[in-house]
Design an enzyme around this catalytic site. Structure first.
Site, PDB file in Angstrom:
ATOM      1  N   TYR A 119      19.761  -4.204  -5.261  1.00 61.11           N
ATOM      2  CA  TYR A 119      20.174  -3.453  -6.459  1.00 61.11           C
ATOM      3  C   TYR A 119      21.576  -3.886  -6.899  1.00 61.11           C
ATOM      4  CZ  TYR A 119      21.177   0.646  -9.390  1.00 61.11           C
ATOM      5  OH  TYR A 119      21.509   1.480 -10.435  1.00 61.11           O
ATOM      6  N   LYS A 158      22.690  -5.641 -10.440  1.00 62.50           N
ATOM      7  CA  LYS A 158      23.652  -5.005 -11.351  1.00 62.50           C
ATOM      8  C   LYS A 158      24.905  -5.861 -11.528  1.00 62.50           C
ATOM      9  CE  LYS A 158      21.213  -1.482 -12.473  1.00 62.50           C
ATOM     10  NZ  LYS A 158      20.800  -1.298 -13.874  1.00 62.50           N
ATOM     11  N   ASN A 164      18.416  -0.420 -20.490  1.00 65.23           N
ATOM     12  CA  ASN A 164      18.636   0.702 -19.567  1.00 65.23           C
ATOM     13  C   ASN A 164      17.602   0.748 -18.438  1.00 65.23           C
ATOM     14  OD1 ASN A 164      19.391   3.693 -18.881  1.00 65.23           O
ATOM     15  ND2 ASN A 164      17.194   3.700 -19.343  1.00 65.23           N
ATOM     16  N   VAL A 222       9.288  -4.248 -18.531  1.00 64.70           N
ATOM     17  CA  VAL A 222      10.326  -5.257 -18.780  1.00 64.70           C
ATOM     18  C   VAL A 222      10.459  -6.271 -17.636  1.00 64.70           C
ATOM     19  CG1 VAL A 222      11.658  -3.729 -20.292  1.00 64.70           C
ATOM     20  CG2 VAL A 222      12.278  -3.905 -17.858  1.00 64.70           C
TER      21      VAL A 222
HETATM   22  P1  NAP Z   1      15.448   7.005 -13.894  1.00 65.16           P
HETATM   23  O1  NAP Z   1      15.717   8.443 -14.137  1.00 65.16           O
HETATM   24  O2  NAP Z   1      14.761   6.587 -12.640  1.00 65.16           O
HETATM   25  O3  NAP Z   1      14.661   6.408 -15.166  1.00 65.16           O
HETATM   26  C1  NAP Z   1      14.319   5.045 -15.163  1.00 65.16           C
HETATM   27  C2  NAP Z   1      13.801   4.657 -16.522  1.00 65.16           C
HETATM   28  O4  NAP Z   1      13.530   3.250 -16.502  1.00 65.16           O
HETATM   29  C3  NAP Z   1      12.505   5.356 -16.879  1.00 65.16           C
HETATM   30  O5  NAP Z   1      12.514   5.630 -18.251  1.00 65.16           O
HETATM   31  C4  NAP Z   1      11.449   4.310 -16.529  1.00 65.16           C
HETATM   32  O6  NAP Z   1      10.278   4.394 -17.308  1.00 65.16           O
HETATM   33  C5  NAP Z   1      12.179   3.042 -16.888  1.00 65.16           C
HETATM   34  N1  NAP Z   1      11.628   1.871 -16.220  1.00 65.16           N
HETATM   35  C6  NAP Z   1      11.597   1.615 -14.887  1.00 65.16           C
HETATM   36  N2  NAP Z   1      10.999   0.432 -14.672  1.00 65.16           N
HETATM   37  C7  NAP Z   1      10.638  -0.056 -15.882  1.00 65.16           C
HETATM   38  C8  NAP Z   1       9.969  -1.234 -16.316  1.00 65.16           C
HETATM   39  N3  NAP Z   1       9.552  -2.165 -15.446  1.00 65.16           N
HETATM   40  N4  NAP Z   1       9.769  -1.416 -17.651  1.00 65.16           N
HETATM   41  C9  NAP Z   1      10.198  -0.489 -18.545  1.00 65.16           C
HETATM   42  N5  NAP Z   1      10.829   0.643 -18.197  1.00 65.16           N
HETATM   43  C10 NAP Z   1      11.042   0.857 -16.876  1.00 65.16           C
HETATM   44  O7  NAP Z   1      16.817   6.160 -13.900  1.00 65.16           O
HETATM   45  P2  NAP Z   1      18.279   6.552 -14.474  1.00 65.16           P
HETATM   46  O8  NAP Z   1      19.040   7.185 -13.374  1.00 65.16           O
HETATM   47  O9  NAP Z   1      18.144   7.219 -15.789  1.00 65.16           O
HETATM   48  O10 NAP Z   1      18.891   5.074 -14.645  1.00 65.16           O
HETATM   49  C11 NAP Z   1      18.928   4.391 -15.884  1.00 65.16           C
HETATM   50  C12 NAP Z   1      19.732   3.119 -15.710  1.00 65.16           C
HETATM   51  O11 NAP Z   1      21.061   3.437 -15.277  1.00 65.16           O
HETATM   52  C13 NAP Z   1      19.166   2.167 -14.652  1.00 65.16           C
HETATM   53  O12 NAP Z   1      19.354   0.832 -15.055  1.00 65.16           O
HETATM   54  C14 NAP Z   1      20.013   2.461 -13.443  1.00 65.16           C
HETATM   55  O13 NAP Z   1      20.046   1.363 -12.531  1.00 65.16           O
HETATM   56  C15 NAP Z   1      21.350   2.736 -14.080  1.00 65.16           C
HETATM   57  N6  NAP Z   1      22.250   3.536 -13.232  1.00 65.16           N
HETATM   58  C16 NAP Z   1      21.910   4.797 -12.845  1.00 65.16           C
HETATM   59  C17 NAP Z   1      22.775   5.515 -12.033  1.00 65.16           C
HETATM   60  C18 NAP Z   1      22.499   6.916 -11.577  1.00 65.16           C
HETATM   61  O14 NAP Z   1      23.309   7.462 -10.797  1.00 65.16           O
HETATM   62  N7  NAP Z   1      21.430   7.563 -12.008  1.00 65.16           N
HETATM   63  C19 NAP Z   1      23.981   4.926 -11.610  1.00 65.16           C
HETATM   64  C20 NAP Z   1      24.276   3.637 -12.010  1.00 65.16           C
HETATM   65  C21 NAP Z   1      23.395   2.945 -12.830  1.00 65.16           C
HETATM   66  P3  NAP Z   1       9.023   5.324 -16.834  1.00 65.16           P
HETATM   67  O15 NAP Z   1       9.476   6.741 -17.093  1.00 65.16           O
HETATM   68  O16 NAP Z   1       7.892   4.901 -17.694  1.00 65.16           O
HETATM   69  O17 NAP Z   1       8.830   5.050 -15.385  1.00 65.16           O
END
Ligand code: NAP
Length: 247
Positions: A155, A159, A90, A64
């Site tokens: 970051y 966001k 996401n 993306v």
């Molecule tokens: P995660 O476990 O690191 O998973 C990230 C996901 O994004 C994976 O499915 C990855 O795909 C995909 N991704 C990364 N770069 C991409 C790209 N260039 N194109 C398409 N897909 C891509 O992250 P998460 O913790 O689930 O976070 C999900 C969302 O919530 C993010 O936007 C994050 O910033 C937000 N968020 C998370 C937290 C937290 O505490 N975890 C807090 C606030 C916000 P691959 O598996 O193929 O790499």
């Protein structure tokens, strides 16, 4: 409440919060397009789990961070399923560093993935949704985008940028029964937070009134609330799912 017959695209559906969102939407009856960047096996596993819940599901590789890939992704989902009713932006990454030591490549990668990725997926999906006169979009922001966090300037900017996108697009799209909202998680147990040093982790956990980290399912339920057909009067909003962290 129902999503029966809806087609949902979840970017970054292979792992973490994205996978939980795919499963929650599948549980509510939506067919699911599972996007991923590199983890094809994990994405296939998400799709298999969705199918076990009785809905159609398929994986779509796309980076993306590339606007052209975002357009191709939406076109591919439309070609396979005929429409896109729900988009969940996401996919996201972190490349943490202090402002004074940040390098341009990391900053660009974070902004391209988190902000431009959400922007161009939304743009391409909105084109379809305007014609459909229906759509539900949710962007994953973060408490860090609302409050800031030292060591996460790029970051946080990405966001916070997502919130501007949500609010402006909400006003442009409201007349066509298209809503766009943001969910801002706090500290959620996923691969993204598993890499944090213990000290940073303890500090963050200490700031959560609820006294525990969040789980991907906590976030997925909030996303599902926004993308229900019946949530059509709610747009441009930000919902924190953070155990009280940002209060
Ligand atoms: P995660 O476990 O690191 O998973 C990230 C996901 O994004 C994976 O499915 C990855 O795909 C995909 N991704 C990364 N770069 C991409 C790209 N260039 N194109 C398409 N897909 C891509 O992250 P998460 O913790 O689930 O976070 C999900 C969302 O919530 C993010 O936007 C994050 O910033 C937000 N968020 C998370 C937290 C937290 O505490 N975890 C807090 C606030 C916000 P691959 O598996 O193929 O790499």
């Amino acid at each position: 409440m129902s999503m029966e017959g809806s087609i949902a695209l979840v970017t970054g559906g292979s792992r973490g919060i994205g996978r939980a969102v795919c499963l929650e939407l599948a549980r509510r009856g939506a067919a699911v397009a599972v996007n991923y960047a590199g983890s094809s096996q994990a994405a296939e596993e998400t799709a298999a789990q969705c199918r076990r819940l009785g809905v159609e599901a398929e994986v779509f590789q796309a980076d993306v961070a590339s606007p052209a890939a975002c357009e191709e992704l939406i076109a591919a989902v439309k070609a396979r399923f005929g429409r896109v009713d729900i988009l969940v932006n996401n996919a996201g990454i972190t490349r943490d560093s202090l402002l004074l030591t940040a390098v341009e490549e990391d900053v660009s990668q974070v902004l391209d993935t988190n902000l431009k990725g959400a922007y161009f997926c939304t743009k391409a999906a909105a084109k379809l949704m305007v014609r459909q006169r229906y759509g539900r979009i949710v962007c994953l922001s973060s408490v860090v985008g609302l409050r800031g966090n030292p060591g996460q300037t790029a970051y946080a900017a990405s966001k916070a940028g997502v919130l501007g996108l949500v609010k402006a697009a909400a006003k442009e799209l409201a007349g066509r029964d298209i809503t766009i909202n943001a969910v801002a998680p706090g500290f959620i147990e996923t691969d993204m937070t598993a890499v944090l040093p213990e000290k940073a982790r303890d500090t963050m956990l200490g700031a959560i009134p609820k006294g525990r980290p969040g789980f991907p399912e906590d976030v997925a339920r909030a996303v599902a609330f926004f993308v229900e057909k019946e949530a059509g009067y709610i747009t441009g909003q930000v919902l924190c799912v953070d155990g009280g962290m940002a209060v």
